[in-house]
Design an enzyme around this catalytic site. Structure first.
Site, PDB file in Angstrom:
ATOM      1  N   SER A  53      21.021   1.544  -6.256  1.00 12.66           N
ATOM      2  CA  SER A  53      20.793   1.787  -7.682  1.00 12.66           C
ATOM      3  C   SER A  53      22.066   1.542  -8.495  1.00 12.66           C
ATOM      4  O   SER A  53      22.612   0.437  -8.471  1.00 12.66           O
ATOM      5  CB  SER A  53      20.241   3.205  -7.873  1.00 12.66           C
ATOM      6  OG  SER A  53      19.727   3.392  -9.155  1.00 12.66           O
ATOM      7  N   ASP A  63       9.112  -0.007  -9.017  1.00 11.91           N
ATOM      8  CA  ASP A  63      10.441   0.408  -9.461  1.00 11.91           C
ATOM      9  C   ASP A  63      10.713  -0.252 -10.807  1.00 11.91           C
ATOM     10  O   ASP A  63      10.580  -1.468 -10.937  1.00 11.91           O
ATOM     11  CB  ASP A  63      11.481  -0.046  -8.430  1.00 11.91           C
ATOM     12  CG  ASP A  63      12.895   0.415  -8.736  1.00 11.91           C
ATOM     13  OD1 ASP A  63      13.130   1.009  -9.807  1.00 11.91           O
ATOM     14  OD2 ASP A  63      13.783   0.169  -7.896  1.00 11.91           O
ATOM     15  N   HIS A 100      11.424   3.263  -6.270  1.00  9.42           N
ATOM     16  CA  HIS A 100      12.872   3.386  -6.326  1.00  9.42           C
ATOM     17  C   HIS A 100      13.358   4.494  -5.386  1.00  9.42           C
ATOM     18  O   HIS A 100      12.818   5.604  -5.386  1.00  9.42           O
ATOM     19  CB  HIS A 100      13.316   3.702  -7.753  1.00  9.42           C
ATOM     20  CG  HIS A 100      14.799   3.656  -7.929  1.00  9.42           C
ATOM     21  ND1 HIS A 100      15.490   2.470  -8.049  1.00  9.42           N
ATOM     22  CD2 HIS A 100      15.736   4.640  -7.980  1.00  9.42           C
ATOM     23  CE1 HIS A 100      16.778   2.728  -8.179  1.00  9.42           C
ATOM     24  NE2 HIS A 100      16.955   4.032  -8.132  1.00  9.42           N
TER      25      HIS A 100
END
Length: 304
Positions: free
Chosen positions: A149, A244, A274
């Protein structure tokens, strides 16, 4: 519209339960961090690693995972996710242990300064300091950078900084559902805006805390998708998830790297969400995907 499989949706719902609403006008950062720190830890203890030590990398706290105490082991400099705002060494401790054991590499997990108290460029500068420290502490080793991320943003920014500042040499970059577009302009940000753990509101809050000057939104060291020169970067491994909001960040970055002549291995998991690589204990498909991703990184770091 497609929906996640029931077992995957159940994990999403569990991960989302009680998640505080994130909006700059209503959320206190200390309260949000306290919420995450108080969440129950997994019942299964983290996998044992031969040696785990907390160090200071020229002023930047790091945690070093050495799975085999082998003098020739490669090195992975890892940057954790959390929107540049949340998470820390402890939140990603199980993931880093698994990464070290699966790859046989020494993992240097970076406790970079977080926004909004320390906005850009504090995080990439801390990560670069840790990379320099790792190169000096483990000289001559094949070295990768990795992150999930926001940490994947920092990992690929490290390759830009290393290229532009003359080192240290990076063998490859592993980017797990990277967060790269502060404008959140691609379709997945609308298609997956709500209901899949990470939301459009979260991302707006994260980016606003991290990039506190409008000029920073086009800096290649903050937003690598904003027309950065990507030539000469090390080979990349990119993992994306269908449900996501950051899906298209990763897919677009894979295309941009390939267009710049950078070798790319892109693995897209259409049914996932995610953060799924951290859910290996709850989802067999996530465990299989993580095993594949770590095996690819191990192969990239192998001596030839």
């Amino acid at each position: 519209m497609n929906r996640p499989e029931p077992d995957i949706q159940a994990v999403i719902d569990l991960a989302t339960a009680g998640f505080p609403p994130l909006a700059t006008e209503m959320t206190d950062i200390a309260e949000v961090r306290a919420f995450f720190a108080a969440r129950p830890r997994p019942a299964v203890p983290p996998p044992p690693v031969a040696r785990v030590t907390d160090e200071h990398a020229d002023g930047v706290p790091v945690r070093v995972y050495d799975p085999a105490c082998h003098e020739a082991a490669p090195v992975i400099v890892f940057c954790h996710g959390g929107g540049f705002v949340l998470c820390d060494l402890d939140s990603h401790d199980p993931f880093c242990r698994a990464l070290a054991l699966a790859t046989g590499a020494i993992v240097v997990s970076v406790d970079y300064r977080r926004a909004p108290e320390h906005p850009f460029p504090a995080a990439p500068e801390d990560a670069y300091t840790a990379l320099l420290w790792a190169a000096a502490t483990f000289p001559g080793r094949r070295t990768a950078v990795a992150g999930d991320s926001a940490g994947a943003n920092l990992a690929t920014v490290l390759t830009l900084l290393s290229r532009d500042r003359g080192g240290p040499e990076i063998t490859c970059q592993a980017l797990y559902y990277p967060m790269l577009d502060p404008n959140r302009s691609r379709p997945s940000h609308r298609e997956n805006a709500q209901g899949y753990f990470l939301t459009a509101d979260h991302l707006r809050w994260y980016w606003d805390g991290y990039l506190q000057s409008p000029a920073h939104r086009t800096s290649p060291y903050a937003a690598p998708l904003a027309g950065a020169d990507l030539s000469g970067l090390p080979p990349a491994q990119i993992v994306t998830a269908g449900f996501d909001p950051l899906r298209d960040d990763g897919l677009a970055y894979a295309e941009a790297l390939a267009a710049a002549g950078v070798p790319v291995q892109a693995r897209h998991h259409a049914g996932m969400f995610h953060g799924f690589l951290s859910m290996a204990g709850a989802l067999p498909a996530a465990a299989e995907a993580r095993e594949t991703a770590f095996a690819a990184l191990r192969e990239a770091l192998a001596e030839r």
